[in-house]
Write an enzyme that holds these catalytic residues in place. Structure first.
Site, PDB file in Angstrom:
ATOM      1  N   ASN A 154       0.850  -1.197   0.000  1.00 28.26           N
ATOM      2  CA  ASN A 154       0.000   0.000   0.000  1.00 28.26           C
ATOM      3  C   ASN A 154       0.882   1.242   0.000  1.00 28.26           C
ATOM      4  O   ASN A 154       2.107   1.141  -0.088  1.00 28.26           O
ATOM      5  CB  ASN A 154      -0.942  -0.016   1.207  1.00 28.26           C
TER       6      ASN A 154
ATOM      7  N   ASP B 244      -3.661  -6.349   4.506  1.00 28.67           N
ATOM      8  CA  ASP B 244      -4.673  -7.216   5.126  1.00 28.67           C
ATOM      9  C   ASP B 244      -4.669  -8.619   4.536  1.00 28.67           C
ATOM     10  O   ASP B 244      -5.124  -9.559   5.172  1.00 28.67           O
ATOM     11  CB  ASP B 244      -6.067  -6.598   4.958  1.00 28.67           C
TER      12      ASP B 244
ATOM     13  N   LYS C 230       9.461 -16.921 -10.606  1.00 25.80           N
ATOM     14  CA  LYS C 230       8.641 -15.869 -11.219  1.00 25.80           C
ATOM     15  C   LYS C 230       7.505 -16.482 -12.037  1.00 25.80           C
ATOM     16  O   LYS C 230       7.749 -17.376 -12.859  1.00 25.80           O
ATOM     17  CB  LYS C 230       9.523 -14.988 -12.118  1.00 25.80           C
TER      18      LYS C 230
ATOM     19  N   ASP D 178      -3.560 -10.329  12.348  1.00 28.66           N
ATOM     20  CA  ASP D 178      -3.842  -8.976  12.830  1.00 28.66           C
ATOM     21  C   ASP D 178      -2.944  -8.701  14.042  1.00 28.66           C
ATOM     22  O   ASP D 178      -3.191  -9.198  15.150  1.00 28.66           O
ATOM     23  CB  ASP D 178      -5.322  -8.838  13.191  1.00 28.66           C
ATOM     24  N   ILE D 179      -1.904  -7.926  13.813  1.00 31.50           N
ATOM     25  CA  ILE D 179      -0.880  -7.701  14.850  1.00 31.50           C
ATOM     26  C   ILE D 179      -1.482  -6.944  16.041  1.00 31.50           C
ATOM     27  O   ILE D 179      -1.288  -7.300  17.198  1.00 31.50           O
ATOM     28  CB  ILE D 179       0.302  -6.903  14.244  1.00 31.50           C
TER      29      ILE D 179
ATOM     30  N   PHE E 122      -4.418   2.698  14.884  1.00 31.01           N
ATOM     31  CA  PHE E 122      -4.802   3.709  13.899  1.00 31.01           C
ATOM     32  C   PHE E 122      -5.933   3.121  13.063  1.00 31.01           C
ATOM     33  O   PHE E 122      -6.070   1.901  12.975  1.00 31.01           O
ATOM     34  CB  PHE E 122      -3.632   4.048  12.967  1.00 31.01           C
TER      35      PHE E 122
ATOM     36  N   LYS F 117     -13.600  -0.428  15.298  1.00 31.24           N
ATOM     37  CA  LYS F 117     -12.297  -1.098  15.492  1.00 31.24           C
ATOM     38  C   LYS F 117     -11.845  -0.978  16.951  1.00 31.24           C
ATOM     39  O   LYS F 117     -11.284  -1.920  17.508  1.00 31.24           O
ATOM     40  CB  LYS F 117     -11.236  -0.458  14.592  1.00 31.24           C
TER      41      LYS F 117
ATOM     42  N   LYS G  52     -11.418  -4.631  18.492  1.00 30.55           N
ATOM     43  CA  LYS G  52     -10.045  -5.084  18.793  1.00 30.55           C
ATOM     44  C   LYS G  52      -9.681  -4.832  20.259  1.00 30.55           C
ATOM     45  O   LYS G  52      -8.565  -5.049  20.664  1.00 30.55           O
ATOM     46  CB  LYS G  52      -9.039  -4.366  17.869  1.00 30.55           C
TER      47      LYS G  52
END
Ligand code: PMT
Length: 404
Positions: free
Chosen positions: A210, A279, A289, A309-310, A326, A340, A344
């Site tokens: 990302n 994700d 390759k 999910d850390i 965040f 969230k 979480k």
């Protein structure tokens, strides 16, 4: 114990309505044991009299660069050498601009240049003036020069506007000065952080990732370190130099980031997850390759599975640190962030609107809404360095008052 016993503080007052708070500030600095000398710009004297500050500091107040009476006692160069810290409060847009550009055309700006002391500014101005690109550039430049920027606070302003630009309260400035001069109020606090993107390999040449540049997380790590915290930063691949005084560990994938975090989480009191962890990852990573020419059809179907999910893993630990996440969202930002925070089981979440190009991913600026149980604070658009300082203030305030 007096937190500033024997410290030599030079208070520089510039001309804004918040100059009236300088009287209380001098009184509080002296109550903490500091020796305080005051210098004023010409405009500051239109808001508060030198006589008031003289009576409270017990020292002659200087306003002119050439003052023959003062030069016989303590000239301006001696004053510059005498100071251990110079605090500009209030710091107006005009004085900040002059200091950022190194002008030396009055007593305050000359002392600023001539002094090797630690320097701090407490901005105070109309919210629109604070948001102006020129002011933000000037403050950013001062921060890069090592100047500490304390505030401003947001709220109702003397002019009737509402927004960021109120000078921090004198008791807050005194606490920050004690922390800055005594090596930081977060000494002994271990902070574990994640920052940057992760890369999830598809084959040896391709990956999923990302737009995270790491700027926000790196600024946050530096802000914690500046307050004396012991910071360990687990970073995905970015093009930034490691922040000074921060232990930085480079990882690539979400799995590596998780393992690096789990290896260190037991010894931290605060965990802050700023990384934009991918994700999903390829269910099977090709060893060689993947060749376009070897494919039967033009469509390429990639099977993906979720990454660990850390943040949720850390928050679910039985003996866990105080956890800040965040939320990067493009719409309905606060509602998703709130979900969230609850799902979480976090202590705090910073919501980032990443649909905007002027803030969020890769931008130099950011703006956040910070949420916790029963609380909400808006951090208006500013450089990531400034937002980081304000977010650290918010985290530490709420964490310290949390009796969990
Ligand atoms: O790096 P910059 O270019 O400066 O940009 C800053 C930023 C936009 C990346 C940053 O401010 C930000 O919002 N970081 C969180 C990005 C994100 O992944 O948000 P999310 O809503 O998808 O994830 C929620 C939280 O869970 C985050 O704290 C994230 O670190 C964490 N997470 C997510 C997935 C996962 N597998 N593990 C996680 O720990």
């Amino acid at each position: 114990m007096q937190g500033l016993a024997g410290r030599r503080v030079l208070l520089a007052v510039s001309g804004g309505i918040a100059a009236y708070k300088a009287a209380d500030l001098v009184r509080r600095l002296r109550a903490e044991g500091a020796a305080v000398r005051v210098v004023m710009t010409a405009r500051a004297q239109q808001f508060i009299s030198a006589t008031t500050l003289q009576a409270l500091s017990g020292e002659a107040v200087r306003c002119e660069i050439f003052d023959s009476a003062a030069e016989q006692g303590m000239g301006h160069i001696e004053l510059a050498r005498w100071a251990e810290i110079i605090l500009l409060a209030p710091a107006t847009a005009s004085t900040l601009a002059r200091l950022a550009h190194g002008l030396a055309d009055d007593l305050v700006s000359t002392l600023w240049l001539a002094s090797p002391a630690l320097k701090a500014v407490a901005p105070a101005m109309n919210q629109q003036m604070w948001r102006a690109a020129a002011t933000q550039r000037n403050v950013q430049r001062l921060c890069e020069d090592g100047v500490l920027c304390w505030g401003p606070e947001a709220g109702e302003q003397a002019c009737g506007d509402v927004g960021p630009g109120r000078m921090c309260e004198p008791q807050d400035l005194v606490q920050r000065m004690i922390a800055a001069l005594n090596g930081g109020d977060l000494q002994g606090v271990n902070v574990l952080m994640t920052a940057g993107p992760t890369r999830e390999a598809i084959d040896p040449v391709r990956y999923i990732s990302n737009h995270s540049s790491g700027k926000m997380g790196y600024a946050l790590a530096a802000a914690f370190a500046a307050r004396g915290a012991q910071v360990t930063l687990i970073s995905g691949p970015v093009a930034l130099p490691p922040p000074a005084a921060v232990t930085t560990i480079a990882v690539v994938s979400a799995e590596e980031m998780l393992q690096a975090v789990l290896a260190r989480v037991a010894s931290c009191q605060l965990f802050v997850a700023c990384a934009a962890v991918a994700d999903y990852r390829a269910r099977v990573v090709a060893e060689r390759k993947l060749k376009k020419s070897e494919r039967q059809e033009s469509l390429w179907r990639l099977e993906l599975e979720p990454t660990p999910d850390i943040l949720a893993t850390v928050a679910a630990q039985p003996l866990r640190p105080w956890v800040v996440g965040f939320a990067a969202e493009t719409h309905d930002v606060e509602n998703y962030a709130l979900a969230k925070l609850q799902a979480k089981r976090l202590d705090m979440i910073a919501c980032n609107d990443v649909s905007r190009t002027d803030i969020g991913f890769a931008a130099d600026d950011n703006a956040l809404v910070v949420l916790w149980q029963g609380g909400r604070r808006e951090l208006a658009r500013a450089s990531k360095t400034q937002i980081a300082g304000q977010l650290v203030d918010t985290i530490v305030d709420v964490w310290r008052s949390d009796k969990r």
